[in-house]
Design a protein around this motif. Structure first.
Motif, PDB file in Angstrom:
ATOM      1  N   ARG A  67      16.796  47.053  -4.126  1.00 62.22           N
ATOM      2  CA  ARG A  67      16.910  48.446  -4.573  1.00 62.22           C
ATOM      3  C   ARG A  67      18.095  49.159  -3.930  1.00 62.22           C
ATOM      4  N   ARG A  68      18.532  48.695  -2.762  1.00 66.14           N
ATOM      5  CA  ARG A  68      19.665  49.334  -2.093  1.00 66.14           C
ATOM      6  C   ARG A  68      21.006  48.869  -2.658  1.00 66.14           C
ATOM      7  N   ARG A  69      21.033  47.655  -3.207  1.00 65.01           N
ATOM      8  CA  ARG A  69      22.287  47.106  -3.726  1.00 65.01           C
ATOM      9  C   ARG A  69      22.636  47.709  -5.090  1.00 65.01           C
ATOM     10  N   CYS A  70      23.924  47.971  -5.306  1.00 65.96           N
ATOM     11  CA  CYS A  70      24.357  48.555  -6.574  1.00 65.96           C
ATOM     12  C   CYS A  70      24.498  47.452  -7.631  1.00 65.96           C
ATOM     13  N   ASP A  71      24.547  47.868  -8.904  1.00 65.62           N
ATOM     14  CA  ASP A  71      24.651  46.905 -10.008  1.00 65.62           C
ATOM     15  C   ASP A  71      25.944  46.102  -9.940  1.00 65.62           C
ATOM     16  N   GLU A  72      27.011  46.713  -9.439  1.00 70.81           N
ATOM     17  CA  GLU A  72      28.287  46.010  -9.355  1.00 70.81           C
ATOM     18  C   GLU A  72      28.185  44.797  -8.421  1.00 70.81           C
ATOM     19  N   GLU A  73      27.531  44.977  -7.298  1.00 66.96           N
ATOM     20  CA  GLU A  73      27.349  43.863  -6.358  1.00 66.96           C
ATOM     21  C   GLU A  73      26.476  42.772  -6.959  1.00 66.96           C
ATOM     22  N   LYS A  74      25.399  43.174  -7.623  1.00 66.96           N
ATOM     23  CA  LYS A  74      24.483  42.195  -8.230  1.00 66.96           C
ATOM     24  C   LYS A  74      25.187  41.402  -9.328  1.00 66.96           C
ATOM     25  N   CYS A  75      25.944  42.088 -10.189  1.00 59.29           N
ATOM     26  CA  CYS A  75      26.663  41.403 -11.267  1.00 59.29           C
ATOM     27  C   CYS A  75      27.699  40.442 -10.714  1.00 59.29           C
ATOM     28  N   ARG A  76      28.386  40.863  -9.663  1.00 59.60           N
ATOM     29  CA  ARG A  76      29.406  39.998  -9.072  1.00 59.60           C
ATOM     30  C   ARG A  76      28.785  38.701  -8.559  1.00 59.60           C
ATOM     31  N   TYR A  91       7.882  32.893 -13.502  1.00 58.78           N
ATOM     32  CA  TYR A  91       9.065  33.694 -13.199  1.00 58.78           C
ATOM     33  C   TYR A  91       8.771  35.186 -13.323  1.00 58.78           C
ATOM     34  N   ARG A  92       8.092  35.570 -14.393  1.00 58.80           N
ATOM     35  CA  ARG A  92       7.797  36.984 -14.620  1.00 58.80           C
ATOM     36  C   ARG A  92       6.745  37.499 -13.631  1.00 58.80           C
ATOM     37  N   ARG A  93       5.819  36.631 -13.245  1.00 65.09           N
ATOM     38  CA  ARG A  93       4.804  37.052 -12.289  1.00 65.09           C
ATOM     39  C   ARG A  93       5.409  37.254 -10.895  1.00 65.09           C
ATOM     40  N   VAL A  94       6.235  36.319 -10.459  1.00 61.76           N
ATOM     41  CA  VAL A  94       6.827  36.407  -9.127  1.00 61.76           C
ATOM     42  C   VAL A  94       7.779  37.591  -9.030  1.00 61.76           C
ATOM     43  N   THR A  95       8.498  37.879 -10.127  1.00 59.53           N
ATOM     44  CA  THR A  95       9.478  38.972 -10.115  1.00 59.53           C
ATOM     45  C   THR A  95       8.947  40.214 -10.842  1.00 59.53           C
ATOM     46  N   GLY A  96       7.637  40.333 -10.943  1.00 58.48           N
ATOM     47  CA  GLY A  96       7.020  41.409 -11.717  1.00 58.48           C
ATOM     48  C   GLY A  96       7.298  42.801 -11.204  1.00 58.48           C
ATOM     49  N   CYS A  97       7.802  42.922  -9.966  1.00 56.85           N
ATOM     50  CA  CYS A  97       8.114  44.246  -9.416  1.00 56.85           C
ATOM     51  C   CYS A  97       9.395  44.823 -10.012  1.00 56.85           C
ATOM     52  N   PHE A  98      10.114  44.026 -10.806  1.00 51.76           N
ATOM     53  CA  PHE A  98      11.350  44.491 -11.448  1.00 51.76           C
ATOM     54  C   PHE A  98      11.292  44.215 -12.951  1.00 51.76           C
ATOM     55  N   VAL A  99      12.146  44.906 -13.688  1.00 55.04           N
ATOM     56  CA  VAL A  99      12.173  44.782 -15.151  1.00 55.04           C
ATOM     57  C   VAL A  99      13.424  44.060 -15.614  1.00 55.04           C
ATOM     58  N   ARG A 100      14.581  44.434 -15.088  1.00 55.99           N
ATOM     59  CA  ARG A 100      15.842  43.853 -15.531  1.00 55.99           C
ATOM     60  C   ARG A 100      16.058  42.470 -14.923  1.00 55.99           C
ATOM     61  N   THR A 101      16.725  41.610 -15.685  1.00 60.89           N
ATOM     62  CA  THR A 101      17.024  40.264 -15.197  1.00 60.89           C
ATOM     63  C   THR A 101      17.893  40.309 -13.953  1.00 60.89           C
ATOM     64  N   ILE A 102      18.849  41.203 -13.922  1.00 64.39           N
ATOM     65  CA  ILE A 102      19.759  41.281 -12.781  1.00 64.39           C
ATOM     66  C   ILE A 102      18.994  41.581 -11.489  1.00 64.39           C
ATOM     67  N   ASP A 103      17.931  42.408 -11.576  1.00 68.51           N
ATOM     68  CA  ASP A 103      17.114  42.713 -10.401  1.00 68.51           C
ATOM     69  C   ASP A 103      16.179  41.556 -10.073  1.00 68.51           C
TER      70      ASP A 103
END
Length: 302
Positions: free
Chosen positions: A34-43, A257-269
């Motif tokens: 949540r602290r990281r910006c989208d630019e860092e995640k995309c990179r 995959y969806r269960r483990v990462t269920g706290c987020f919605v977007r693939t990048i997150d």
């Protein structure tokens, strides 16, 4: 008996401590994502998947193939489709063979399940040999930059749009990670713009020979539009039990995959969260991504 109780008590304490540690580790990972910006995640994500010839589109939340993907050097042969199921791929394919200007061409469509992703593809391939009555026996090279076509497709699942892609390309693709679908649930709306009317006519006649009806094909200038839902091509033959088994594993992996990462919605997150939970995975992908760069540098020096 006394020591058995002691051992059971120690084991229970260790399990509790392990659960607390796992909860704290995941909470820390969620905070870092949540602290990281989208630019860092995309990179970081594009650096990882770029090794495999793909990039991430944050607007549609999909992955797509690049023009300079390593797959471009591999060409295309019918054997690829025949053995795709061994890599967890269950799809409909529709090869359209046609001849133009003393060359053999193949424009092929795919839609279905690709492991943990649902997606679609349009590939354009060329052979300098005459295909004759059996063009499927040829091995085709991928279209060059000059031969690429303007292509577009919309992939729907039960009417819901999953992917929209349009580009001048030799291999137009789009994949939704964590989405599961049966190939019968998917439909593609396809639009191809050819270099001239002669090439368009050659493709149009090939569509008719493949089994498409005139009333389901729309021609406008050098562009041809049609829908790909149920393939006319029979496709590779596999045992039903094998197809069921592969799809069962694909569906199970998507759910996990969806269960483990269920706290987020977007693939990048979701992917960033997995990278935080399992940092060794990203380090491995990072090492892989440096290999092609080293090879390119060596070629330039040579």
């Amino acid at each position: 008996m006394k020591y058995l109780y002691i051992a059971a008590g120690i084991l229970a304490v260790l399990l509790i401590l392990l659960a607390i540690w796992a909860f704290a580790w995941r909470s820390r990972a969620r905070r870092k994502v949540r602290r990281r910006c989208d630019e860092e995640k995309c990179r970081d994500l594009n650096r990882a998947v770029g090794t495999f010839g793909f990039q991430y589109d944050i607007c549609q939340d999909i992955f797509y193939s690049t023009k300079d993907a390593w797959q471009r050097e591999m060409g295309y042969g019918k054997i690829y489709d025949d053995h795709a199921i061994s890599m967890g791929m269950v799809f409909d394919c529709e090869p359209i063979y046609f001849s133009y200007n003393q060359k053999s061409y193949l424009l092929e469509l795919w839609k279905g399940q690709y492991g943990m992703s649902t997606g679609a593809e349009i590939g354009f391939y060329v052979s300098d040999e005459a295909g004759g009555e059996h063009p499927e026996r040829l091995f085709y090279r991928c279209a060059s930059d000059e031969e690429m076509l303007q292509m577009r497709f919309v992939l729907r699942k039960k009417g819901r749009i999953l992917v929209m892609r349009e580009e001048r390309h030799w291999w137009l693709t789009g994949f939704v990670l964590g989405e599961f679908a049966k190939k019968e649930e998917l439909g593609m709306e396809v639009s191809i713009t050819f270099r001239d009317c002669q090439m368009r006519n050659a493709f149009y006649e090939a569509l008719l020979r493949a089994g498409y009806k005139k009333e389901n094909i729309c021609v406008n200038g050098s562009r041809v539009r049609f829908s790909f839902t149920k393939p006319c091509y029979a496709g590779p033959k596999h045992w039903r039990l094998r197809v069921w088994w592969v799809q069962w594993k694909n569906k199970r992996n998507c759910r996990r995959y969806r269960r483990v990462t269920g706290c987020f919605v977007r693939t990048i997150d979701r992917v960033d969260y997995l990278g935080m939970c399992f940092p060794g995975l990203y380090r491995l992908l990072g090492r892989l991504s440096r290999i092609p760069r080293k090879k390119k540098c060596r070629r330039r020096r040579a």
